[in-house]
Structures are given as C-alpha cells and as structure tokens.
Motif scaffolding. Structure first.
Motif, mmCIF file in Angstrom:
data_model
loop_
_atom_site.group_PDB
_atom_site.id
_atom_site.type_symbol
_atom_site.label_atom_id
_atom_site.label_comp_id
_atom_site.label_asym_id
_atom_site.label_seq_id
_atom_site.Cartn_x
_atom_site.Cartn_y
_atom_site.Cartn_z
ATOM 1 N N TYR A 51 -9.662 3.197 -4.399
ATOM 2 C CA TYR A 51 -10.738 4.119 -4.034
ATOM 3 C C TYR A 51 -10.850 4.304 -2.523
ATOM 4 O O TYR A 51 -11.239 5.388 -2.057
ATOM 5 N N LEU A 52 -10.505 3.273 -1.766
ATOM 6 C CA LEU A 52 -10.491 3.436 -0.306
ATOM 7 C C LEU A 52 -9.481 4.512 0.097
ATOM 8 O O LEU A 52 -9.724 5.292 1.023
ATOM 9 N N PHE A 53 -8.354 4.541 -0.605
ATOM 10 C CA PHE A 53 -7.344 5.562 -0.317
ATOM 11 C C PHE A 53 -7.773 6.930 -0.844
ATOM 12 O O PHE A 53 -7.666 7.949 -0.156
ATOM 13 N N TYR A 54 -8.317 6.935 -2.051
ATOM 14 C CA TYR A 54 -8.695 8.196 -2.687
ATOM 15 C C TYR A 54 -9.773 8.941 -1.904
ATOM 16 O O TYR A 54 -9.705 10.162 -1.717
ATOM 17 N N TYR A 55 -10.777 8.206 -1.429
ATOM 18 C CA TYR A 55 -11.895 8.849 -0.741
ATOM 19 C C TYR A 55 -11.590 9.226 0.705
ATOM 20 O O TYR A 55 -12.352 9.966 1.320
ATOM 21 N N ASN A 58 -6.240 8.568 3.568
ATOM 22 C CA ASN A 58 -5.559 7.941 4.703
ATOM 23 C C ASN A 58 -5.068 6.554 4.298
ATOM 24 O O ASN A 58 -5.870 5.666 3.992
ATOM 25 N N LEU A 59 -3.761 6.375 4.288
ATOM 26 C CA LEU A 59 -3.184 5.115 3.830
ATOM 27 C C LEU A 59 -3.546 3.944 4.732
ATOM 28 O O LEU A 59 -3.510 2.790 4.305
ATOM 29 N N TRP A 60 -3.897 4.220 5.986
ATOM 30 C CA TRP A 60 -4.276 3.130 6.889
ATOM 31 C C TRP A 60 -5.531 2.416 6.409
ATOM 32 O O TRP A 60 -5.721 1.227 6.714
ATOM 33 N N MET A 61 -6.381 3.093 5.650
ATOM 34 C CA MET A 61 -7.635 2.467 5.195
ATOM 35 C C MET A 61 -7.383 1.323 4.210
ATOM 36 O O MET A 61 -7.856 0.206 4.418
ATOM 37 N N PRO A 62 -6.636 1.535 3.111
ATOM 38 C CA PRO A 62 -6.330 0.394 2.240
ATOM 39 C C PRO A 62 -5.429 -0.638 2.910
ATOM 40 O O PRO A 62 -5.495 -1.821 2.584
ATOM 41 N N ILE A 63 -4.578 -0.201 3.849
ATOM 42 C CA ILE A 63 -3.736 -1.165 4.580
ATOM 43 C C ILE A 63 -4.615 -2.121 5.386
ATOM 44 O O ILE A 63 -4.422 -3.338 5.354
ATOM 45 N N ILE A 64 -5.604 -1.574 6.083
ATOM 46 C CA ILE A 64 -6.513 -2.414 6.866
ATOM 47 C C ILE A 64 -7.295 -3.351 5.953
ATOM 48 O O ILE A 64 -7.455 -4.537 6.242
ATOM 49 N N ALA A 65 -7.785 -2.829 4.824
ATOM 50 C CA ALA A 65 -8.538 -3.648 3.871
ATOM 51 C C ALA A 65 -7.667 -4.759 3.290
ATOM 52 O O ALA A 65 -8.094 -5.917 3.175
ATOM 53 N N HIS A 66 -6.448 -4.413 2.920
ATOM 54 C CA HIS A 66 -5.496 -5.378 2.363
ATOM 55 C C HIS A 66 -5.198 -6.470 3.388
ATOM 56 O O HIS A 66 -5.164 -7.670 3.059
ATOM 57 N N PHE A 67 -5.000 -6.050 4.640
ATOM 58 C CA PHE A 67 -4.724 -7.018 5.704
ATOM 59 C C PHE A 67 -5.904 -7.966 5.900
ATOM 60 O O PHE A 67 -5.720 -9.187 6.012
ATOM 61 N N ILE A 68 -7.116 -7.432 5.963
ATOM 62 C CA ILE A 68 -8.306 -8.268 6.154
ATOM 63 C C ILE A 68 -8.441 -9.282 5.028
ATOM 64 O O ILE A 68 -8.708 -10.470 5.264
ATOM 65 N N ASN A 69 -8.226 -8.828 3.794
ATOM 66 C CA ASN A 69 -8.342 -9.723 2.637
ATOM 67 C C ASN A 69 -7.344 -10.874 2.721
ATOM 68 O O ASN A 69 -7.706 -12.043 2.534
ATOM 69 N N ASN A 70 -6.079 -10.567 3.013
ATOM 70 C CA ASN A 70 -5.047 -11.609 3.089
ATOM 71 C C ASN A 70 -5.219 -12.486 4.321
ATOM 72 O O ASN A 70 -5.031 -13.702 4.264
ATOM 73 N N ALA A 71 -5.591 -11.864 5.441
ATOM 74 C CA ALA A 71 -5.756 -12.621 6.683
ATOM 75 C C ALA A 71 -6.898 -13.625 6.574
ATOM 76 O O ALA A 71 -6.816 -14.733 7.123
ATOM 77 N N LEU A 72 -7.963 -13.265 5.861
ATOM 78 C CA LEU A 72 -9.085 -14.188 5.662
ATOM 79 C C LEU A 72 -8.617 -15.469 4.973
ATOM 80 O O LEU A 72 -8.985 -16.578 5.373
ATOM 81 N N ALA A 73 -7.807 -15.305 3.922
ATOM 82 C CA ALA A 73 -7.297 -16.464 3.180
ATOM 83 C C ALA A 73 -6.429 -17.343 4.078
ATOM 84 O O ALA A 73 -6.511 -18.579 4.017
ATOM 85 N N GLU A 81 0.822 -1.213 0.000
ATOM 86 C CA GLU A 81 0.000 0.000 0.000
ATOM 87 C C GLU A 81 0.853 1.259 0.000
ATOM 88 O O GLU A 81 0.516 2.248 -0.650
ATOM 89 N N MET A 82 1.968 1.254 0.713
ATOM 90 C CA MET A 82 2.890 2.390 0.628
ATOM 91 C C MET A 82 3.383 2.549 -0.803
ATOM 92 O O MET A 82 3.441 3.659 -1.341
ATOM 93 N N PHE A 83 3.769 1.433 -1.415
ATOM 94 C CA PHE A 83 4.349 1.415 -2.755
ATOM 95 C C PHE A 83 3.339 1.871 -3.806
ATOM 96 O O PHE A 83 3.596 2.811 -4.564
ATOM 97 N N PHE A 84 2.183 1.187 -3.848
ATOM 98 C CA PHE A 84 1.235 1.424 -4.934
ATOM 99 C C PHE A 84 0.314 2.616 -4.680
ATOM 100 O O PHE A 84 0.144 3.466 -5.553
#
Length: 295
Positions: free
Chosen positions: A221-225, A228-243, A170-173
């Motif tokens: 879009y989570l970041f754009y709206y 706050n970078l923490w928003m896509p970070i949290i979403a990314h974490f939830i997605n990967n953690a679920l798997a 998320e920092m990178f992209f």
C-alpha cells in the motif's frame, strides 16, 4: 543489437511470464556462481562465506531480473520500476511512524502464526516437525549473521540484510509483480494481497509467514498510494535496520533493551487492535499526502 524496450508491445500476462523466465535463468547463473565458492550452506561456522553466498543470491534473484526485465520493457526502465526522486518530505515521517507502530502488530501476527501451527500439529506431525527443523536452521543462521563484534560488522550487516533486500525485494515484488498483477487483474487490492502472499511464501519460513505477509501488505500500500518505489524501499530498510540495530549490543545497551524479553512479550487482541487503528490512521494520512494513486 539494441534490446531496450523489446517487450513494450507484449501483453501484461506475457510480460509476467517472461519476467519469471528471467528470474529462473538469473537464479541458475547465481547458483553456478555460488558453486564456484563451494561453501557448505549448512555450515553456520563459516559465516563470512555464507554472507557472500547470501549477497550473490540476493543480487541474482532480486536485483538483476527486475532491472533486466524493465530494460527490455521500457526505454525509461528505472522510471518504469517506480523509481522517482521527487517525493514529499512528510512521507518519510509517515513511513517511520507506520513501521514503528507496526512492530507490535508483527509480534501479534507471530503469536497467531504459532497458535495456528500448534493447533494443526496433531494432524500433520511429520510436516510440522520438518517445518520446525527448517525454522531452527534458519534461526541458527540468522543468529550467526547478526553476531556483530565491531562497527564494521554492523555496517556490513546493514548493507547485506537491510539495504540489499530493501532495494532488491521491492523492485522484484512491488516494482514488477504487484504492478503486473494490478494491470492483469484490474484490482490493486487483490494484486497487493497476492503479491504479499508470494513475498512471504518465497522466504520459506512458515513460522513467520503471517508477520511477513502483514509487512508485505503495508509495503504494497505504501507503493500503491505513492507510485514511488523509494517509499516501500525506505520502509523495508527501516524495518530490517531496526532488527539489526537491536541485535548490536553497544546500541542495545544504550537504550537498555533486553532483546530476549522483547521476543517473549505477549500482545493482547485489544493492544493489537489499538496499534492497528494507529497504523491505519498513518496510512490514511500517507494516502492523503500523496493525494492520488499512481502506482
């Protein structure tokens, strides 16, 4: 010698080029570091070494370059990336709903992805065969990574596969590439589109290109709206953690989940449309909560 903020007066295009150079140099150092470990990347039996290699790669490609670049660009380099501890608590609920209801859409995107590849397989058979082999190797590696015998394995996988990629990628992209493209192109939607394409393509898993592209759009879009970078970070974490959790047998047994059956579940266009409407609704609520774009 103080290097903080030395890129401040550079053009946005120059900054993006300099970021790519930093990524290249940092990745090169990472490769040299991995060479010291001297593990065979194709040896799926030595999972511990491969996990260390994965960790080193993630740090040198996705974490060090954005931090270093933002340090060179601005005195408040963490804030420049988009890190902000002040956010509305409703965001967490919205993000959770968006990611959960996105899962069937990810599965549908996978179906479309496979259908497309099968439709062109007769025209470029050698390329498709090569892609299949790459996918099979990646699958074997993933299965090795996700083999967890105890809670320690689970926690390390959450760190390696959920926390590190969520923060680093998320920092990178979003923190660098999406922001720079938005400033250069003056169009946030095209910036999100291009960033999502790069986000998916860089993983070099063609059979999962469309699902990852879709997730990239959601994260963008989570970041754009929110800005706050923490928003896509949290979403990314939830997605990967679920798997990861669904592959952890004690957890899967508690929720009576058959993972193999889940992977074979077919999603119809009508079902996908319904889930898309639900996801767009939650994204709309998320946008309203954050009231204005500041990314």
């Amino acid at each position: 010698m103080n290097l903080k903020g030395i890129y401040r007066n550079k053009s946005e295009s120059t900054k993006l080029f300099l970021f790519v150079m930093i990524v290249f140099i940092s990745a090169l150092i990472g490769i040299l570091s991995i060479g010291i470990i001297s593990a065979d990347a194709g040896d799926t039996e030595n999972i511990s070494q491969l996990k260390i290699i994965q960790l080193i790669s993630s740090v040198f490609i996705f974490i060090i370059p954005p931090l270093l670049f933002s340090y060179f660009e601005n005195n408040q380099y963490l804030k420049e990336l988009g890190f902000n501890l002040k956010f509305k608590r409703q965001n967490i609920l919205m993000i959770l709903m968006i990611i959960l209801f996105s899962q069937p859409l990810v599965a549908y995107c996978m179906q479309l992805n496979l259908d497309f590849i099968h439709s062109i397989s007769n025209y470029i058979p050698k390329m498709i065969e090569s892609m299949k082999q790459m996918e099979e190797n990646a699958k074997l590696l993933t299965e090795g990574f996700l083999k967890m015998d105890n809670i320690g394995d689970l926690l390390f996988n959450l760190f390696l596969i959920a926390i590190i990629p969520a923060i680093g990628e998320e920092m990178f992209f979003r923190g660098v590439i999406q922001k720079k493209l938005k400033n250069i192109l003056r169009n946030p939607h095209i910036a999100i589109l291009i960033t999502s394409f790069i986000f998916s393509a860089i993983h070099m898993q063609f059979f999962g290109f469309l699902p990852r592209f879709f997730l990239g759009m959601v994260l963008g879009y989570l970041f754009y709206y929110s800005g706050n970078l923490w928003m896509p970070i949290i979403a990314h974490f939830i997605n990967n953690a679920l798997a990861i959790l669904l592959m952890y047998l004690p957890f899967a047994k508690k929720i009576d989940m058959d993972i193999s059956q889940l992977e074979r579940t077919e999603i119809s266009m009508i079902q996908a449309t319904i889930f898309l409407i639900i996801v767009l609704f939650f994204i709309y609520l998320y946008k309203q909560i954050n009231s204005k774009e500041i990314a």
